[in-house]
Design an enzyme around this catalytic site. Sequence first.
Site, PDB file in Angstrom:
ATOM      1  N   ASP A  71      38.350  35.480  31.439  1.00 42.67           N
ATOM      2  CA  ASP A  71      37.857  36.057  32.857  1.00 42.67           C
ATOM      3  C   ASP A  71      37.639  37.726  32.302  1.00 42.67           C
ATOM      4  O   ASP A  71      38.747  38.341  32.200  1.00 42.67           O
ATOM      5  CB  ASP A  71      38.967  35.992  33.888  1.00 42.67           C
ATOM      6  N   HIS A  72      36.555  37.981  32.234  1.00 39.83           N
ATOM      7  CA  HIS A  72      36.331  39.483  31.728  1.00 39.83           C
ATOM      8  C   HIS A  72      36.639  40.402  32.777  1.00 39.83           C
ATOM      9  O   HIS A  72      36.698  41.610  32.367  1.00 39.83           O
ATOM     10  CB  HIS A  72      34.728  39.666  31.371  1.00 39.83           C
ATOM     11  N   ARG A  73      37.047  39.967  34.010  1.00 44.43           N
ATOM     12  CA  ARG A  73      37.482  40.956  35.123  1.00 44.43           C
ATOM     13  C   ARG A  73      38.984  41.531  34.560  1.00 44.43           C
ATOM     14  O   ARG A  73      39.265  42.553  34.881  1.00 44.43           O
ATOM     15  CB  ARG A  73      37.516  40.452  36.301  1.00 44.43           C
TER      16      ARG A  73
END
Length: 437
Positions: free
Chosen positions: A409-411
């Site tokens: 999850d790049h967040r």
Amino acid sequence: MPIELKMPALSPTMEEGTLAKWLVKEGDEVKSGDILAEIETDKATMEFEAVDEGKIAKILVPEGTDGVKVGAPIAIMAGEGESVDAAPKADIAPPAPPKPAAEPKADATPKAPPVPAPVETPQAPAQPAAAPRAEGDRVKASPLARKLAQAQNVDLSSLQGSGPGGRIVRADVDAAVGKAPAAASPGAPIAAPALAGHLVVPGVIEQAIPHEPVKLSNVRKTIARRLTESKQQIPHIYLTVDIQLDALLKLRGELNKGLESRGVKLSVNDLTIKALALALIEVPECNVAFAGDQLFKYSRADISVAVSVPAGLITPIIVGADTKSVSAISTEMKDLAARARDGKLQPQEYQGGTASLSNMGMYGIKNFEAVINPPQGMIMAIGAGEKRPYVINDSLQIATVMSATGSFDHRAIDGADGAKLMQAFKRLVENPLGMLA
């Protein structure tokens, strides 16, 4: 006084369920702890236990009923000293959908999608015999029965309901499928009917494709909803490494010889669970969950492991996999997988987890990208180990190699931190003695 048995909430997220099977019948005596029914939730099929003693006076919701709301009455139990016959006789059925706006002549048959230049067939006069099933001007039918009737072009007003209070249920529609459709006026163009086993393709009314309609289970509905949300809302980043398996396979063979007397047989999957758990502790930036305006950082590695079950997919959890021995992981995983396939997991055994692992190597899949299981921050996808040309000590040799792909999850996880996790995972698998220290 008779006691109402209500649809229980068998998991924190449950709002409705399917009453899959009654294990008692009207007139049966039950005591506290007896299993009354099997209820299908959004995750598994679970047992509903009695908490009081008495007799089952009336079953209000027949088995196989979908969409029963939590808290809705499903049966009536007569208390001690009460007669079964003294229980209320009023039928209590699941709530019907909102009543449509009144029309001059009610026609409860759902309308099929419009087709080019349709010619309507004159409606047959209303039959007084159908009145006992109507609620006002509306045919009394379950939502599922209405959907099936629309799909199969069945006129609900022509059916006799077998459900509570004459309510039309799925079985009534299924029994009616196959009856010849009403004849159309001579010379009128006829659209291809949606007969049982055939699908009318919109815009191609002459073509009927053989098919079999299959009802979605609650598990499959949940999978569809959650994975759609995951791909729509989570920016995935994928990182792949190739890992040499020879050392791990050799160690696995030696460990299995020593564990044979204990009835334990380690799999590659057991060892990769341990490796991922240790890698998450080594790189805590990846052992996280994104929660809007905050980030949850976990100090323990609970690994959710994807298991294929008849209804779809479920992820039982190895809690604290970073601190457990590989033999303990193997034993626990076999037990969880067996109960998952039987639909007997408890909610706490599949809800939660800090990261996931999905292994499709047993199917010969070389490499794939898994979808993150929210709210977790990553999932590891394991491919098949296969013989490949591989550079070892600056020379080209043949080695057993597998590809592993991490979805992050790049967040919540930066690419560099994801790369560190993949490096740690690769090092642990290629030097497996470090996992036993």
